[in-house]
Design a protein around this motif. Sequence first.
Motif, PDB file in Angstrom:
ATOM      1  N   ALA A   1       0.837  -1.204   0.000  1.00 41.92           N
ATOM      2  CA  ALA A   1       0.000   0.000   0.000  1.00 41.92           C
ATOM      3  C   ALA A   1       0.871   1.252   0.000  1.00 41.92           C
ATOM      4  CB  ALA A   1      -0.932  -0.005   1.207  1.00 41.92           C
ATOM      5  N   LEU A   2       1.940   1.231   0.798  1.00 38.87           N
ATOM      6  CA  LEU A   2       2.847   2.380   0.837  1.00 38.87           C
ATOM      7  C   LEU A   2       3.542   2.567  -0.516  1.00 38.87           C
ATOM      8  CD1 LEU A   2       4.488   1.947   4.369  1.00 38.87           C
ATOM      9  CD2 LEU A   2       2.626   3.478   3.723  1.00 38.87           C
ATOM     10  N   ARG A   3       3.935   1.459  -1.127  1.00 40.34           N
ATOM     11  CA  ARG A   3       4.578   1.552  -2.445  1.00 40.34           C
ATOM     12  C   ARG A   3       3.609   2.139  -3.480  1.00 40.34           C
ATOM     13  NH1 ARG A   3       7.512  -3.750  -1.677  1.00 40.34           N
ATOM     14  NH2 ARG A   3       9.650  -3.141  -1.198  1.00 40.34           N
ATOM     15  N   ALA A   4       2.361   1.712  -3.409  1.00 38.67           N
ATOM     16  CA  ALA A   4       1.358   2.211  -4.355  1.00 38.67           C
ATOM     17  C   ALA A   4       1.148   3.715  -4.187  1.00 38.67           C
ATOM     18  CB  ALA A   4       0.044   1.455  -4.158  1.00 38.67           C
ATOM     19  N   ILE A   5       1.189   4.178  -2.943  1.00 34.44           N
ATOM     20  CA  ILE A   5       1.062   5.617  -2.686  1.00 34.44           C
ATOM     21  C   ILE A   5       2.248   6.368  -3.284  1.00 34.44           C
ATOM     22  CG2 ILE A   5       1.139   7.384  -0.872  1.00 34.44           C
ATOM     23  CD1 ILE A   5      -0.473   5.411   0.884  1.00 34.44           C
ATOM     24  N   LYS A   6       3.445   5.856  -3.077  1.00 35.24           N
ATOM     25  CA  LYS A   6       4.642   6.506  -3.603  1.00 35.24           C
ATOM     26  C   LYS A   6       4.588   6.598  -5.133  1.00 35.24           C
ATOM     27  CE  LYS A   6       7.894   7.593  -1.547  1.00 35.24           C
ATOM     28  NZ  LYS A   6       8.245   8.913  -0.940  1.00 35.24           N
ATOM     29  N   GLU A   7       3.999   5.603  -5.759  1.00 37.11           N
ATOM     30  CA  GLU A   7       3.896   5.591  -7.217  1.00 37.11           C
ATOM     31  C   GLU A   7       2.974   6.691  -7.741  1.00 37.11           C
ATOM     32  OE1 GLU A   7       2.749   1.609  -8.181  1.00 37.11           O
ATOM     33  OE2 GLU A   7       4.697   0.761  -7.619  1.00 37.11           O
ATOM     34  N   THR A   8       2.104   7.206  -6.883  1.00 40.18           N
ATOM     35  CA  THR A   8       1.240   8.317  -7.297  1.00 40.18           C
ATOM     36  C   THR A   8       1.962   9.657  -7.218  1.00 40.18           C
ATOM     37  OG1 THR A   8       0.334   8.863  -5.098  1.00 40.18           O
ATOM     38  CG2 THR A   8      -0.735   7.058  -6.318  1.00 40.18           C
ATOM     39  N   GLY A   9       3.156   9.664  -6.620  1.00 40.19           N
ATOM     40  CA  GLY A   9       3.909  10.900  -6.454  1.00 40.19           C
ATOM     41  C   GLY A   9       3.636  11.609  -5.138  1.00 40.19           C
TER      42      GLY A   9
END
Length: 216
Positions: A94-102
């Motif tokens: 979930a944290l990685r997915a957030i980072k991918e949004t910028g």
Amino acid sequence: MNYRLYLFDFDYTLVNSESAIVKCFHITLQKLGYEDVPDKRIKNTIGLPMTEAVKRIIGTDDENEAEHFVDHYRPEADRYMTPGTTFFPGAVAALRAIKETGAKIGIISNKTHRRIQEKFDVDHVPELIDLIIGSDDVTNHKPEPTGLLRAIEHFGVKKSDVLYTGDSYIDAETAQNAGVDFLAVTTGTTSAADFAKYPHIAILKSIAELKDHLHA
């Protein structure tokens, strides 16, 4: 869901350190000669400022007594806390997915800064966190909004661009006091029914579900 800054509580939100916390309290109670307490009594204090948790567990209002307990608890935490702490399933994803949004990610917790950082370092994912504000970084602890407001100032974002996620009514009150959106997870000791009493954008069963809401 489209925020520029995602802030999280730590214990019972991203990680499960329940067994380690319970173990450290039982050892310290025994070491200092206090009567032992049921596990549930300890679990119900997870997320509180440490001295407040101690006061509830040993049944005192004496600040000095609580601080004395914390001094003897700390060596046990140094030994058992990080090895006994695990990320909830799907938390790292979930944290990685957030980072991918910028977007940026921060931790606002009543746990110490060092202990939080240590967990991300040990699991080799320190790059997932842009800011940690622990109990030792602020004078006023949650539900005071000091940590949240400091993070908002640090990143220079509007409150409407911030989401705070937590597992406790304390987190719900913190978000409300800071004037930011709140997302609840029921992996702690606060029920969905209790969360329903507070302003929230969603109540999830686990942090893993957040990933599916990012583009909703």
